[in-house]
Design an enzyme around this catalytic site. Structure first.
Site, short mmCIF file in Angstrom:
data_model
loop_
_atom_site.label_atom_id
_atom_site.label_comp_id
_atom_site.label_asym_id
_atom_site.label_seq_id
_atom_site.Cartn_x
_atom_site.Cartn_y
_atom_site.Cartn_z
CG HIS A 7 -42.58 -20.61 42.15
ND1 HIS A 7 -43.78 -20.46 41.48
CD2 HIS A 7 -42.38 -21.94 42.24
CE1 HIS A 7 -44.27 -21.65 41.19
NE2 HIS A 7 -43.43 -22.57 41.64
CD GLU A 43 -47.42 -24.66 47.76
OE1 GLU A 43 -47.46 -25.49 46.85
OE2 GLU A 43 -47.50 -23.44 47.58
CD GLN A 60 -44.00 -24.09 44.85
OE1 GLN A 60 -43.32 -24.45 43.90
NE2 GLN A 60 -45.31 -24.12 44.82
CG HIS A 84 -40.47 -26.70 40.32
ND1 HIS A 84 -40.79 -27.25 41.54
CD2 HIS A 84 -41.26 -25.60 40.21
CE1 HIS A 84 -41.74 -26.54 42.12
NE2 HIS A 84 -42.05 -25.52 41.35
CD GLU A 133 -45.25 -24.58 39.07
OE1 GLU A 133 -44.28 -24.76 39.85
OE2 GLU A 133 -46.37 -24.24 39.46
#
Ligand code: CO
Length: 141
Positions: A7, A43, A60, A84, A133
């Protein structure tokens, strides 16, 4: 092994408004919502493709639940936008520890994350200025 982009995390001020925008612009729908109290994050996961085997790709959307959360600080400093990139891998503990062993600034102990996944972060200073991530989905184990 890293196998995909799981994501892209996007910080926003108004979660419902940004969900509406992504629906209108791209046709993406929310497949999961979650509040992470420890991170101070509200989220929404918007699935881009139709797979349901733990190897799908998502957007996300991240909003802050309190003014001292990391997302609130990001929004204060940088405004809305990409926060990210998450790379999907089959064994996040292995990847994190292998990277830490090579001197990369990464938290070596992944934590529970969205939709039952486990995830950790590589510091931007070790990753060309990008917060990365690493995530292993629930389905991948
Ligand atoms: Co993420």
């Amino acid at each position: 092994m890293i196998t995909r982009i799981d994501h892209v995390g996007i910080a926003c001020f108004d979660l419902d408004e940004t969900i509406r925008l992504y629906k209108e612009l791209y046709g993406f729908s929310v497949c999961h919502r979650e509040i992470n109290d420890s991170q101070g994050v509200d989220e929404a996961m918007l699935r881009i493709n139709g797979t349901d085997d733990g190897k799908a790709s998502y957007v996300q959307l991240l909003a802050a639940t309190r003014p001292d959360s990391p997302i609130a600080k990001f929004l204060d400093k940088r405004g809305e936008g990409i926060h990210h990139i998450a790379f999907g891998c089959d064994d996040v503990e292995f990847e994190a520890q292998a990277m830490a062993g090579r001197g990369v600034t990464v938290w070596p102990f992944p934590q529970p994350a969205s939709m039952g996944s486990r995830a950790t972060f590589v510091h931007p200073k070790s990753s060309g200025g990008v917060l990365v991530e690493l995530v292993t989905s629930k389905q991948e184990g």
